[in-house]
Design a protein around this motif. Sequence first.
Motif, PDB file in Angstrom:
ATOM      1  N   HIS A 182       2.086   1.925   9.102  1.00 22.22           N
ATOM      2  CA  HIS A 182       1.418   2.228   6.925  1.00 22.22           C
ATOM      3  C   HIS A 182       0.798   1.323   7.420  1.00 22.22           C
ATOM      4  O   HIS A 182       0.106   1.324   6.041  1.00 22.22           O
ATOM      5  N   GLY A 183      -0.372   1.495   8.302  1.00 26.51           N
ATOM      6  CA  GLY A 183      -1.479   1.043   8.585  1.00 26.51           C
ATOM      7  C   GLY A 183      -2.679   2.169   7.721  1.00 26.51           C
ATOM      8  O   GLY A 183      -3.913   1.645   7.806  1.00 26.51           O
ATOM      9  N   ARG A 184      -1.831   2.985   8.464  1.00 16.91           N
ATOM     10  CA  ARG A 184      -2.842   4.985   8.334  1.00 16.91           C
ATOM     11  C   ARG A 184      -3.277   4.395   7.113  1.00 16.91           C
ATOM     12  O   ARG A 184      -4.177   5.196   7.023  1.00 16.91           O
ATOM     13  N   VAL A 185      -2.201   4.980   6.184  1.00 23.62           N
ATOM     14  CA  VAL A 185      -2.791   5.251   5.093  1.00 23.62           C
ATOM     15  C   VAL A 185      -4.255   4.373   3.922  1.00 23.62           C
ATOM     16  O   VAL A 185      -5.594   4.905   3.874  1.00 23.62           O
ATOM     17  N   PRO A 186      -4.624   2.864   4.104  1.00 22.01           N
ATOM     18  CA  PRO A 186      -5.578   2.180   3.582  1.00 22.01           C
ATOM     19  C   PRO A 186      -6.312   2.884   4.641  1.00 22.01           C
ATOM     20  O   PRO A 186      -8.111   2.916   4.541  1.00 22.01           O
ATOM     21  N   ALA A 187      -6.467   2.486   6.002  1.00 18.85           N
ATOM     22  CA  ALA A 187      -7.846   3.762   7.424  1.00 18.85           C
ATOM     23  C   ALA A 187      -8.167   4.349   7.055  1.00 18.85           C
ATOM     24  O   ALA A 187      -9.277   4.438   6.680  1.00 18.85           O
ATOM     25  N   ALA A 188      -7.053   5.952   6.160  1.00 20.05           N
ATOM     26  CA  ALA A 188      -7.553   6.896   6.317  1.00 20.05           C
ATOM     27  C   ALA A 188      -8.704   6.833   4.785  1.00 20.05           C
ATOM     28  O   ALA A 188      -9.259   7.139   4.950  1.00 20.05           O
ATOM     29  N   ARG A 189      -7.808   6.245   3.814  1.00 25.05           N
ATOM     30  CA  ARG A 189      -8.698   5.803   2.941  1.00 25.05           C
ATOM     31  C   ARG A 189     -10.157   5.966   3.264  1.00 25.05           C
ATOM     32  O   ARG A 189     -10.930   6.547   2.072  1.00 25.05           O
ATOM     33  N   ALA A 190     -10.556   4.612   3.747  1.00 30.07           N
ATOM     34  CA  ALA A 190     -11.830   4.128   4.182  1.00 30.07           C
ATOM     35  C   ALA A 190     -12.424   5.383   4.689  1.00 30.07           C
ATOM     36  O   ALA A 190     -13.644   5.372   4.607  1.00 30.07           O
ATOM     37  N   LEU A 237      -5.379  -3.872   6.760  1.00 35.07           N
ATOM     38  CA  LEU A 237      -5.041  -2.830   6.037  1.00 35.07           C
ATOM     39  C   LEU A 237      -3.224  -2.709   7.083  1.00 35.07           C
ATOM     40  O   LEU A 237      -2.928  -2.042   5.641  1.00 35.07           O
ATOM     41  N   ALA A 238      -2.867  -3.028   7.562  1.00 34.50           N
ATOM     42  CA  ALA A 238      -1.298  -2.465   7.869  1.00 34.50           C
ATOM     43  C   ALA A 238      -0.358  -4.532   7.609  1.00 34.50           C
ATOM     44  O   ALA A 238       0.968  -4.181   8.254  1.00 34.50           O
ATOM     45  N   GLY A 239      -0.922  -5.586   7.016  1.00 34.83           N
ATOM     46  CA  GLY A 239      -0.249  -6.618   6.586  1.00 34.83           C
ATOM     47  C   GLY A 239       0.612  -6.342   5.141  1.00 34.83           C
ATOM     48  O   GLY A 239       0.251  -4.966   4.639  1.00 34.83           O
ATOM     49  N   PRO A 240       2.087  -6.896   5.062  1.00 34.07           N
ATOM     50  CA  PRO A 240       2.894  -6.618   4.097  1.00 34.07           C
ATOM     51  C   PRO A 240       2.053  -6.746   2.357  1.00 34.07           C
ATOM     52  O   PRO A 240       2.979  -6.178   0.994  1.00 34.07           O
ATOM     53  N   ASP A 241       0.947  -7.557   1.983  1.00 30.19           N
ATOM     54  CA  ASP A 241       0.445  -7.608   1.354  1.00 30.19           C
ATOM     55  C   ASP A 241      -0.356  -5.844   1.017  1.00 30.19           C
ATOM     56  O   ASP A 241      -2.027  -5.294   1.187  1.00 30.19           O
ATOM     57  N   ARG A 242      -0.182  -5.327   0.345  1.00 24.53           N
ATOM     58  CA  ARG A 242      -0.650  -3.962  -0.439  1.00 24.53           C
ATOM     59  C   ARG A 242      -1.850  -4.078  -0.997  1.00 24.53           C
ATOM     60  O   ARG A 242      -3.194  -2.655  -0.996  1.00 24.53           O
ATOM     61  N   LEU A 243      -1.976  -5.307  -2.110  1.00 23.23           N
ATOM     62  CA  LEU A 243      -3.152  -4.898  -2.445  1.00 23.23           C
ATOM     63  C   LEU A 243      -4.248  -5.651  -1.756  1.00 23.23           C
ATOM     64  O   LEU A 243      -5.462  -5.104  -1.319  1.00 23.23           O
ATOM     65  N   LEU A 244      -4.056  -6.802  -0.956  1.00 24.05           N
ATOM     66  CA  LEU A 244      -4.623  -6.799   0.252  1.00 24.05           C
ATOM     67  C   LEU A 244      -5.206  -6.028   1.455  1.00 24.05           C
ATOM     68  O   LEU A 244      -6.550  -5.790   1.547  1.00 24.05           O
ATOM     69  N   ALA A 245      -4.154  -5.306   1.197  1.00 19.18           N
ATOM     70  CA  ALA A 245      -4.161  -3.487   1.958  1.00 19.18           C
ATOM     71  C   ALA A 245      -5.521  -2.693   1.439  1.00 19.18           C
ATOM     72  O   ALA A 245      -6.576  -2.074   2.193  1.00 19.18           O
ATOM     73  N   ARG A 246      -5.911  -2.757   0.182  1.00 11.68           N
ATOM     74  CA  ARG A 246      -6.357  -1.985  -0.983  1.00 11.68           C
ATOM     75  C   ARG A 246      -7.600  -2.495  -0.975  1.00 11.68           C
ATOM     76  O   ARG A 246      -8.826  -1.771  -0.285  1.00 11.68           O
ATOM     77  N   LEU A 247      -7.723  -4.041  -0.834  1.00 11.73           N
ATOM     78  CA  LEU A 247      -9.033  -4.588  -1.205  1.00 11.73           C
ATOM     79  C   LEU A 247      -9.851  -4.675   0.611  1.00 11.73           C
ATOM     80  O   LEU A 247     -11.400  -4.455   0.168  1.00 11.73           O
ATOM     81  N   ALA A 248      -8.775  -4.368   0.880  1.00 12.20           N
ATOM     82  CA  ALA A 248      -9.980  -5.000   2.913  1.00 12.20           C
ATOM     83  C   ALA A 248     -10.168  -3.280   2.573  1.00 12.20           C
ATOM     84  O   ALA A 248     -11.369  -3.065   3.449  1.00 12.20           O
ATOM     85  N   SER A 249      -9.152  -2.304   2.631  1.00 10.65           N
ATOM     86  CA  SER A 249     -10.304  -0.729   2.415  1.00 10.65           C
ATOM     87  C   SER A 249     -11.549  -0.597   1.939  1.00 10.65           C
ATOM     88  O   SER A 249     -12.283   0.008   2.604  1.00 10.65           O
ATOM     89  N   ASP A 250     -11.961  -0.984   1.237  1.00 12.65           N
ATOM     90  CA  ASP A 250     -12.681  -0.817  -0.330  1.00 12.65           C
ATOM     91  C   ASP A 250     -13.727  -2.111   0.689  1.00 12.65           C
ATOM     92  O   ASP A 250     -15.409  -1.415   0.109  1.00 12.65           O
ATOM     93  N   ALA A 251     -13.331  -3.138   0.852  1.00 14.96           N
ATOM     94  CA  ALA A 251     -14.406  -3.267   1.591  1.00 14.96           C
ATOM     95  C   ALA A 251     -14.769  -2.535   3.141  1.00 14.96           C
ATOM     96  O   ALA A 251     -16.235  -3.036   3.471  1.00 14.96           O
ATOM     97  N   LEU A 252     -14.184  -2.148   3.792  1.00 13.16           N
ATOM     98  CA  LEU A 252     -14.695  -1.211   4.554  1.00 13.16           C
ATOM     99  C   LEU A 252     -15.926  -0.283   4.688  1.00 13.16           C
ATOM    100  O   LEU A 252     -16.538   0.324   4.994  1.00 13.16           O
ATOM    101  N   ILE A 253     -14.891   0.274   3.106  1.00  9.87           N
ATOM    102  CA  ILE A 253     -16.127   1.912   2.899  1.00  9.87           C
ATOM    103  C   ILE A 253     -17.619   0.986   2.501  1.00  9.87           C
ATOM    104  O   ILE A 253     -18.330   1.443   2.885  1.00  9.87           O
ATOM    105  N   ALA A 254     -17.773  -0.461   1.671  1.00 11.56           N
ATOM    106  CA  ALA A 254     -18.553  -0.572   1.320  1.00 11.56           C
ATOM    107  C   ALA A 254     -19.063  -0.893   2.977  1.00 11.56           C
ATOM    108  O   ALA A 254     -20.797  -0.847   2.835  1.00 11.56           O
TER     109      ALA A 254
END
Length: 195
Positions: A142-150, A106-123
Amino acid sequence: MIVVDILTPLRRAVAQGDDAAAEEAVQALLRTPEAALTQLLHLSHEEDPDLRWWALRALAEIPAPQVPPRLGAALRDPDPTVRQVAALALRYQPTAEAVDDLIALLAGPDRLLARLASDALIAIGTDAVPALIQAIEEGPAHGRVPAARALAAIGDLRAVPTLFALLDDPSPLATAYAEEGLERLGIGMVFFSPN
């Protein structure tokens, strides 16, 4: 040899860089998933990252107990596209064992990967909630946004204090996800009469 017969079309398509033919080969493998499973698991460890990618892409559609652990391990693959396909696949075959690796992305430099990780966490759902709360409260900004989304999408009451705290976050996206999560939980804004 049967191994060659099963994997040759996929190997050939990958070697030629022909994604359409590779997808056709995957679809053929998926018609006999029991026969393909072991071979795809082996292929997912090949030196060529393109072969690993296609093996994981195929494994994503084979519901077998050996698949989610392999997908979780692939989140640490040296190739970013392999990590991406593994995260995407975990959306379809979620496993709580992958939570820590997904949180790290979630906090890595690859924002697409962070989004995909967030989706997987939601699942994964409620099993991911404690780690998501910790990522928001203790992880990098910078990891808070995808974590908050999930966290907002999962809709677990344990998240309420963290979502309330995010209402004051400097990131408008984190705040928006917090509002969305609170609304999903039935905890909206309450307005009081001044009288």
